[in-house]
Design an enzyme around this catalytic site. Structure first.
Site, short mmCIF file in Angstrom:
data_model
loop_
_atom_site.label_atom_id
_atom_site.label_comp_id
_atom_site.label_asym_id
_atom_site.label_seq_id
_atom_site.Cartn_x
_atom_site.Cartn_y
_atom_site.Cartn_z
N ASP A 53 0.82 -1.21 0.00
CA ASP A 53 0.00 0.00 0.00
C ASP A 53 0.86 1.27 0.00
O ASP A 53 2.01 1.26 0.40
CB ASP A 53 -0.87 0.06 1.26
CG ASP A 53 -1.94 -1.02 1.29
OD1 ASP A 53 -1.98 -1.85 0.37
OD2 ASP A 53 -2.73 -1.02 2.26
N HIS A 196 3.76 -2.25 3.06
CA HIS A 196 3.74 -0.87 2.56
C HIS A 196 5.02 -0.51 1.81
O HIS A 196 6.10 -0.64 2.38
CB HIS A 196 3.55 0.11 3.73
CG HIS A 196 2.21 -0.05 4.40
ND1 HIS A 196 1.96 -1.07 5.27
CD2 HIS A 196 1.07 0.66 4.28
CE1 HIS A 196 0.68 -0.97 5.68
NE2 HIS A 196 0.12 0.07 5.10
ZN LIG Z 1 -2.52 3.19 3.22
#
Ligand SMILES: [Zn+2]
Length: 240
Positions: A53, A196
């Site tokens: 992400d 991430h």
């Molecule tokens: Zn996020």
């Protein structure tokens, strides 16, 4: 607003039980109460979906090299503003065969936002990702995993399926050993891991823990018999 959403909204006004349900609806990875979403794939194959992400970022290229070295396809939930900042990186992700999902334009908390605001955030990301990479996403992940009223309609209008996770890596706050241990403990058929390759809209974010973790995680999971699939694949019962 659906009837269920109306009940949840009433609950939020002060009924304790309703507030509990609302908290579940807003944040629980397994909840589809506010918008349809999945949090795991089919369990019939030893497959895991790696998802990243908040990219693209300046470190995404290094991650792409790690994934390529292991022949591992992944799914990237990108923010529109980051795609606008680093369009070449977004194109590189798509060209490498990874799936790109929508993670809103500016990574806001959707909690308490209007349906118009929510739709605008999703639509802006959809447009810039399609314009930059040549294809519009079919997957959406809510920032912070927070869903809100109006998201169901926005997803529907844009043809987006919600994706949560079976294991959240906590790679933005934990050290590598702990993140690695958490992910290995969550390894199972159909698992969806959330890591991430960015930090919301930060330029040059430090994602070194993610990179170090992935470097060790990929060979370890493969040794345990797992392979990697994009989210769209891992949801499909008939993939060979
Ligand atoms: Zn996020």
């Amino acid at each position: 607003m659906t009837q269920l959403e109306a009940v949840l909204a009433t609950g939020a006004a002060g009924v304790t039980v309703g507030a509990g349900i609302l908290a579940y609806a807003v944040r629980a990875p397994s909840s589809s109460l506010l918008a349809p979403s999945v949090n795991k794939g089919v369990a019939t194959r030893p497959a895991i979906a790696l998802t990243f992400d908040d990219g693209p970022s300046e470190s995404t290229g290094e991650l792409l090299e790690l994934l390529a070295a292991h022949g591992a396809p992944a799914t990237f939930f990108q923010c529109g503003a980051n795609v606008r900042r680093l369009p070449e990186v977004a194109r590189h992700v798509a060209a490498a065969g990874h799936e790109i999902g929508n993670h809103t334009n500016s990574h806001p908390m959707l909690h308490c936002k209007s349906p118009e605001f929510i739709y605008g955030e999703l639509a802006a990301a959809q447009d810039i990702i399609a314009e930059t990479t040549g294809s519009a996403p079919s997957l959406f992940r809510a920032p912070f995993g927070v869903r809100w009223f109006g998201l169901r309609d926005a997803q529907q209008r844009l043809g987006l399926n919600g994706v949560m996770w079976s294991t959240l890596a906590l790679d933005w706050k934990w050290p590598r050993e702990r993140v690695l241990h958490r992910l290995l403990a969550g390894a199972s058929n159909g698992a969806i891991f959330c890591l991430h390759d960015g930090r919301q809209l930060q330029a040059r974010p430090d994602v070194s823990v993610m990179l170090e973790t992935v470097r060790e995680l990929l060979p370890e999971l493969m040794e345990r018999g797992f392979h990697f699939e994009r989210v769209s694949e891992i949801l499909c019962p008939t993939k060979n």
